[in-house]
Each structure stands twice: as structure tokens, then as C-alpha cells.
Design a protein around this motif. Sequence first.
Motif, PDB file in Angstrom:
ATOM      1  N   LEU A   1       0.846  -1.188   0.000  1.00 15.57           N
ATOM      2  CA  LEU A   1       0.000   0.000   0.000  1.00 15.57           C
ATOM      3  C   LEU A   1       0.883   1.241   0.000  1.00 15.57           C
ATOM      4  CD1 LEU A   1      -2.660  -0.960   2.722  1.00 15.57           C
ATOM      5  CD2 LEU A   1      -2.531  -1.673   0.325  1.00 15.57           C
ATOM      6  N   GLU A   2       0.488   2.221  -0.789  1.00 15.10           N
ATOM      7  CA  GLU A   2       1.249   3.472  -0.868  1.00 15.10           C
ATOM      8  C   GLU A   2       0.505   4.573  -0.127  1.00 15.10           C
ATOM      9  OE1 GLU A   2       1.786   6.658  -4.309  1.00 15.10           O
ATOM     10  OE2 GLU A   2       2.954   4.841  -4.743  1.00 15.10           O
ATOM     11  N   PHE A   3       1.161   5.185   0.860  1.00 16.40           N
ATOM     12  CA  PHE A   3       0.584   6.268   1.645  1.00 16.40           C
ATOM     13  C   PHE A   3       1.291   7.573   1.294  1.00 16.40           C
ATOM     14  CE2 PHE A   3      -0.038   2.360   3.917  1.00 16.40           C
ATOM     15  CZ  PHE A   3      -1.286   2.470   4.509  1.00 16.40           C
ATOM     16  N   ALA A   4       0.610   8.693   1.509  1.00 16.93           N
ATOM     17  CA  ALA A   4       1.202  10.004   1.269  1.00 16.93           C
ATOM     18  C   ALA A   4       0.941  10.898   2.473  1.00 16.93           C
ATOM     19  CB  ALA A   4       0.615  10.638   0.009  1.00 16.93           C
ATOM     20  N   LEU A   5       2.004  11.346   3.126  1.00 23.07           N
ATOM     21  CA  LEU A   5       1.879  12.239   4.273  1.00 23.07           C
ATOM     22  C   LEU A   5       1.480  13.636   3.816  1.00 23.07           C
ATOM     23  CD1 LEU A   5       4.970  11.083   6.362  1.00 23.07           C
ATOM     24  CD2 LEU A   5       2.567  10.685   6.877  1.00 23.07           C
TER      25      LEU A   5
END
Length: 532
Positions: A400-404
Motif C-alpha cells: 500500500l502506498e501512503f502520502a503524508l
Amino acid sequence: MYTRFFRLTDAPFSIAPNPRFLYPSARHREALAHLIYGIKEEGGGFVALTGEVGTGKTTLCRCLIEQLPENVDVALILNPRLDALELLAAVCDELHIGYPQAGASLKLLVDSLNEYLLTAHAKGRRTVLVIDEAQNLSFDVLEQIRLLTNLETSEHKLLQIILIGQPELTRLLEQKRLRQLAQRITARYHLTPLTRAETIDYIQHRLSVSGCPAPLFTRPALAAVHRLSGGIPRLINIICDRALLGAYAQGKFQADRTTVRRAAREVLPRNLHPRFLRRLLLGVAVVALSGAGIALIGRTPGGNTASSAQEAPATTPTAPPRAAPETVLPTAATGRARFEDLLKSKGRDESAAFDRLFALWRIEAGAGKPCATAERQGLRCLSEDSGWPGLRPLNHPAVLEFALPGGEKRYGTLTGIAGDLATVEFGGEPATLPLTENLPFWEGRFTLLWRPPAANVTVLRPGESSPAVKWLRQHFPAKKKPAAPQRFDEALKAQVAAFQKQHGLIVDGTVGPHTFIRLLNETKGADAPHLE
């Protein structure tokens, strides 16, 4: 008028909501997955689909209705400018529920509907109410619709409601007096316009469905269609239809950029000039972002579901030992802050997340790009941004790719699902996260691995011949032995389409990664790791 001239079997750019012409863009696939997920998995409450005028909401709705299982009854309301009594009467009419035509009251109609739903439930049938143009519903009618979701047994809601509308519907549901209804929405999706590449594919798709033997638009003409339409499907149809009529009138077998520009001037009102469209689409983006409030739905520490996730054994012997999972806190703000702190220190290394994914598949991680490494070992990557509705039915581990908030990327490996909680590992540290649509800092982007049943075959189309067809036939036994076992014939296509309909996939008879994976998941002895 021009169909015979261009040797077409149908009018390719009719604005009628014909599901046969539905272009399965990534956005439309995601939206359809959200709708089907809301109906099949949630078992009650509301599902909301919004989008700007002409983005394909009604067509998508028709496609959904065609793909619903045989045991689902649908009441479709196309004109919601009704009062509460008229709406209930319309629902009863759609479901063929008898009631007195004179003197019918709200109580009588609700009682009749409830009796019908209980009988249908006892027979194993489900009922779905679909309301198009729902932004036109009044407060009183919306409140009455909310009350319909109170019709239930001790275990199940008896009515699933789908609201389809323009962006004004989102703003309507944000009103404080409708907060009870908003809290019952179990799935939401907003349709956005097509990109330039998708616009070109959309045009070619509709021409292909209409039996087009050759390209009917020059490449500059296709680019002009996107610029002039803003990527809105209905405007694409209107411009292309008039452009082909113009080409026909000139005796040309292709519409060029000049013909497209002239067509747009003839059919688009002045307030749909490209400059206005850009401002409109920017406004839509702002509304979508401002309405995308992120909530972390938590479980209290030590809950049963979290415990079951803790006690699950590692998937493979090579998996690192599991620490006690982070448990999501019970308040949204606190849980979001806790999760943000975790991401600030963990999950920076994308390669580590893929290494964990490779370990679950029992393959060695190599140098270079992860998907190239996977391909060398007979696997393929599937990357999408369709969120839980697209990922969970595939039942495979994924990165899974998260973005802060500052734009920094973080990566976690989804290793398991227990109940309504998912276990995601960040740098060897597991976290237990809710299967909620609005997972903090995750826009639904994931990459998973899958193993094609035959080398170099990731898409199998009707009419093709391939060793993979023989594998496919093992899942769909024929009544009589086919003359060409390796040929993907019409009978096999029909069987594939029935499987796709049953499993909530895009029904096109073509076996792509989603269909392959769902078939592989049903194969005994398959070596793929699973989430559940």
C-alpha cells in the motif's frame, strides 16, 4: 444518418445510457467496484455515487443493475422531484406492491413495503432502491428515505439504497440536519472527467463496439475533442457525433481537427467554452477535496478482532517475527495522529515493503525494480488505486502506498485481514487498521503480485488461441468437446461473462488480471498467498 457511410452497426455516440457502451476506465471500474461492494458486503444502509453532469453516472447505474445477482430486486427512481408519499408510492409501483390508489397514507405504504421486504428476505431475495438525480431530493423526502433503512430483521437490513447525483448531493448531505443519514452511508465514490489518454481510449472503445473497421478521427482531432470537452463523456459524445456528421457531409472518411472545432462551436453552448470548463473542473476538484474528510474508525485495544489478528501465524517461514500489532485508538483524531506518528518513522523504504511481499510468495527479492524482479520469476504486478473495494475481493497481499501531508511517500505491506481489520506491516512493525474507505493518508493505491496460468499471458480475449485457453476450459466444462480446445470461442466467452457477473467484475467476456485472479483463487492447490 452517417452510420452506413462509415460502415457502423450502431450510432457510436448516442447519449442514451446504454451499458453496452460503458467504457471501463479506471475511474468507472473503481466506482462500479464501490457500488457492488456496498451492495454485496455491507448489507444495508446507503451508497452514494456523485459526479459532474455527463460523467457517466446513469450509464454506470444501468451497468450495475445488469450485473446484480438473480436474487436481487431493484426499484429504480429516475424522477426524484416527489414528496414523501409520492416517492413511497413510486417505490411500491417499481416493486409491484399493491396498495389502495385512493387514501393511501405514509403508514400504509411503509407497512406494505415492510411486509414485502420481509417476505422477500424469507425467500432469500434482496432489495435495492436506486435513486438517480438525488441532489433534487428535499429534506423531508431524504428523512423518509433514511427511515426506510430502519426496516430490518434482528440480523439484517432489508433495504439497500443507492443515491446517485451531481456534486450538489455531497453538499446536501453535509448539512447538519442530515447527519443521521450521512452516518449511514457505507460507501462513497466521486466520478471525475477522463484524462486525455482515457478520452482517446473512450472514443476508440465506442467506435469498436459499433463495429468500426478503421480510425474515424485523426490524432490531432482526438486531442481537440479532449480539450473542447474537458474529458466529460456526454460532451465527448455530442462533439464526436456532430464531427462525424460533418465529415459525412464533406464526403471525408475521417474527422480532422478543423471538423471537430466546427462541431464543438455548433453544439456546445457558450458557457461550455474550454476556458469555462477548466474553471468548472477546478471547482469540482476543490469540492471533492474539501468533502474528503478522513476518519479513522477505531477499535478499543484488546478487542476480539484485534486479538485474532495477533494470534494468526506468520504466512511463511521466512516472515520476520511479528510484534504486537499497533491497535487503532477509539477516537478519529487520536487514531489519525497516532498513525501519522507511525508513518513519520516507518515505511520509508519501498523496497523493504516489496521484500516482505516477495517473502509471502516465497521468492527471492532481487536488485532493480520490484515488478521486473517479479516478472523474472513468473509473476506479474497489478497496480491500481481502487481502494478496499478493488483490493479485498482479490484476496492477495499487497504493498500500500501512503502520502503524508507534506507529500512524502510511505509504504506498508498488507499481510492479512481478520473481520473488519487489516494487518499492515511497516518496516517489520505491524499495525492493525480498519477496513474503512477513508484510511488516513491512503488514496487507495496498491500493488499486488499474481501468477498467470500460462507464461506471458496476462489478458485473454475472445477469438484468440493460446495454451491458456485450455486452462480456462478447466473452470468452464463444455457440454460437448470443442473443435479447437485452444481457441477462445463464443461459448467460452459467455461462460466467462456469467462468471464476471456473478463476482461483480466488469462483464466483457475478456479475461484480464482481475478475472484471472478470481479464477486462480478458486483453483485447488494454488500456491498464491491469501489475506483471509
